[in-house]
Scaffold this active site. Structure first.
Site, short mmCIF file in Angstrom:
data_model
loop_
_atom_site.label_atom_id
_atom_site.label_comp_id
_atom_site.label_asym_id
_atom_site.label_seq_id
_atom_site.Cartn_x
_atom_site.Cartn_y
_atom_site.Cartn_z
N ASP A 187 -7.92 -5.33 -0.07
CA ASP A 187 -8.37 -6.20 -1.17
C ASP A 187 -7.98 -7.66 -1.00
O ASP A 187 -8.39 -8.50 -1.81
CB ASP A 187 -7.77 -5.68 -2.49
N HIS A 225 0.85 -1.19 0.00
CA HIS A 225 0.00 0.00 0.00
C HIS A 225 0.89 1.24 0.00
O HIS A 225 1.95 1.25 0.63
CB HIS A 225 -0.90 0.02 1.24
#
Ligand code: SDX
Length: 427
Positions: free
Chosen positions: A362, A305
């Site tokens: 996700d 991320h």
């Protein structure tokens, strides 16, 4: 006098004001820098750039903290509902019961779409990706609702915001129905926001459909986890489109297009496809080796991320939700075991430790969505459904910001210096 940052460039010395937020990193106000130095800053990907003032969402990537209007995501996921979080994000405060009831009543009565919009779907091939349909149909909404496209009218902005929040589930469900050749299902105002979406997606005219409360709660929580996330790529796209004065439907369509990318919202579909490709725990080392191989473009989807260099708090809640849903539905999926073992191996691997790569929102979401019955092609459409609340909140905040102006980044030019045209006979 605020704290000043000093910059020297050649013979030029510049002082720039430093601004403090309520929490989080300071910013250096460089707005006068180009005028005073003739130089731009250079920050592709905006890794060190704040694009706006915002009071909606705060992320501390090092600590794995995510706050919506100050409330921790874990508490909202545990105690709130998606409509309540939608109110919180768009209005700024948790609603009273009366405020929430009024908000839900309003949203509920905007869930139908113009009947002619159905013709719009008929132009797509049945195997069109739902996100292709979402981009097209949402962008076309301004052709049906042009009575709420004047962005300078607060009333029209509010109606457009409510229409978008209310109609995204209907459009997403229609995209699914169209792809499986089943008839569209109209909204049912007696159901909750999420229950209505489940029914529009999975009900068929041939038999009654009863919303499973366990599934409804799990999906509502997934929507909460996806509602907003500061100035991510798709939100920045919505803000940039909105900064030109584009109508809200066009701005949200731009956000949908950006979210579709596998590096962003498309990662949930890619992550489940990756887990299915790995298939069984003994194949995990092969894929971890590929993810570490500089010459292999493969990445662990659902990992890493830009901001979180610690656990994405949404991934933690998502993993807990998988366990709860599977226990309550008495189902299992061997892919969940693959995901758990992949996470454990990656988090003990020096490559992932050194680069601070953790599971993100996700990584587990696809396992739940698949267990509920959604095809992987619908996963990003569900992300877009939920993120519309954040996009709408951020768009309204931008429009209401007196300092906002059209976004127009500059560049470092590396092309040819000026030169004269050469006739083709002399080339
Ligand atoms: C979302 O911004 C948001 O808030 C987004 C989001 C939201 O709610 O809006 O949180 C939703 O988009 C989550 C992210 C979903 N994407 C994925 O899961 C795709 C896989 N992850 C990545 O491609 C990557 O981690 C990004 C795109 C998410 C972040 O990329 P960055 O910040 O630009 O970091 P990078 O690509 O420069 O990677 C840093 C290093 C690189 O190695 P080096 O060049 O330094 O040697 O880490 C490596 C990368 O190769 N790396 C990975 C990896 N992610 C980064 N290596 C293997 N597998 C991965 N998943």
């Amino acid at each position: 006098m605020s704290e000043q940052a000093k910059l020297t460039l050649g013979a030029k010395a510049l002082e720039m004001p430093v601004m403090d937020g309520s929490i989080g990193p300071q910013v250096i106000d460089i707005r006068k820098m180009y005028a005073q130095t003739g130089a731009f800053t250079f920050d592709p990907g905006f890794t060190s750039t704040a694009s706006c003032l915002s009071a909606i969402t705060y992320i501390d990537g090092d600590e794995g903290v995510l706050l919506h209007r100050g409330y921790p995501i874990q508490q909202l996921a545990e105690h709130s509902s998606f409509p309540e979080v939608a109110y919180l994000l768009t209005e700024g405060e948790l609603p009273t019961k009366e405020e929430l009831d009024t908000f839900v009543y309003t949203i509920t009565r905007h869930t139908m779409v113009h009947e002619q919009l159905m013709q719009f779907f008929r132009g797509f091939r049945r195997d069109a990706h739902p996100m292709a349909i979402m981009c097209g149909v949402v962008g076309a909404l301004s052709a049906f609702y042009h009575d709420s496209t004047d962005i300078d009218d607060p009333k029209q902005r509010m109606i457009a915001s409510h229409r978008l929040i209310a109609k995204m589930p209907t459009i997403a469900a229609m995209a699914y129905k169209y792809s499986v050749g089943q008839p569209f299902v109209y909204p049912d105002n007696s159901l909750s926001y999420t229950g209505n979406f489940l029914r529009m997606t999975f009900a068929v005219p041939a038999e009654p459909y009863i919303v499973n409360p366990v599934v409804e709660r799990a999906l509502d929580r997934i929507f909460i986890l996806h509602a907003d996330h500061e100035q991510n790529a798709s939100t920045s796209t919505v803000r940039l489109a909105g900064s030109s004065g584009a109508n809200p439907f066009a701005c949200i369509a731009a956000g949908i297009a950006c979210l579709w990318g596998p590096a962003h919202g498309g990662a949930n579909e890619a992550a489940l496809n990756m887990l299915r490709e790995i298939g069984r725990p003994e194949r995990i080392p092969e894929y971890i080796a590929r993810a570490k191989d500089k010459d292999d473009p493969f990445r662990l989807m659902g990992f890493g991320h830009r901001v979180y260099k610690n656990y994405d708090p949404r991934a933690t809640v998502m993993q807990q939700t998988v366990r709860e849903l599977f226990a309550e539905l008495k189902v299992s999926d061997p892919i969940f075991e693959v995901a758990l073992q992949l996470e454990a191996m990656a988090l003990n691997d020096p490559y992932f430790i050194e680069k601070k790569l953790f599971p993100n929102v996700d990584f587990y979401s696809g396992i739940i969505l698949s267990a509920i019955g959604f095809p992987t092609s619908m996963f990003t459409a569900l992300f877009a459904l939920a993120r519309t609340v954040g996009w709408v909140a951020q768009w309204n905040e931008m429009i209401g910001d007196p300092e906002q102006k059209i976004g127009r980044p500059r560049q470092l030019y590396t092309g040819a210096p000026q030169r004269d045209y050469v006739p083709i006979s002399k080339r």
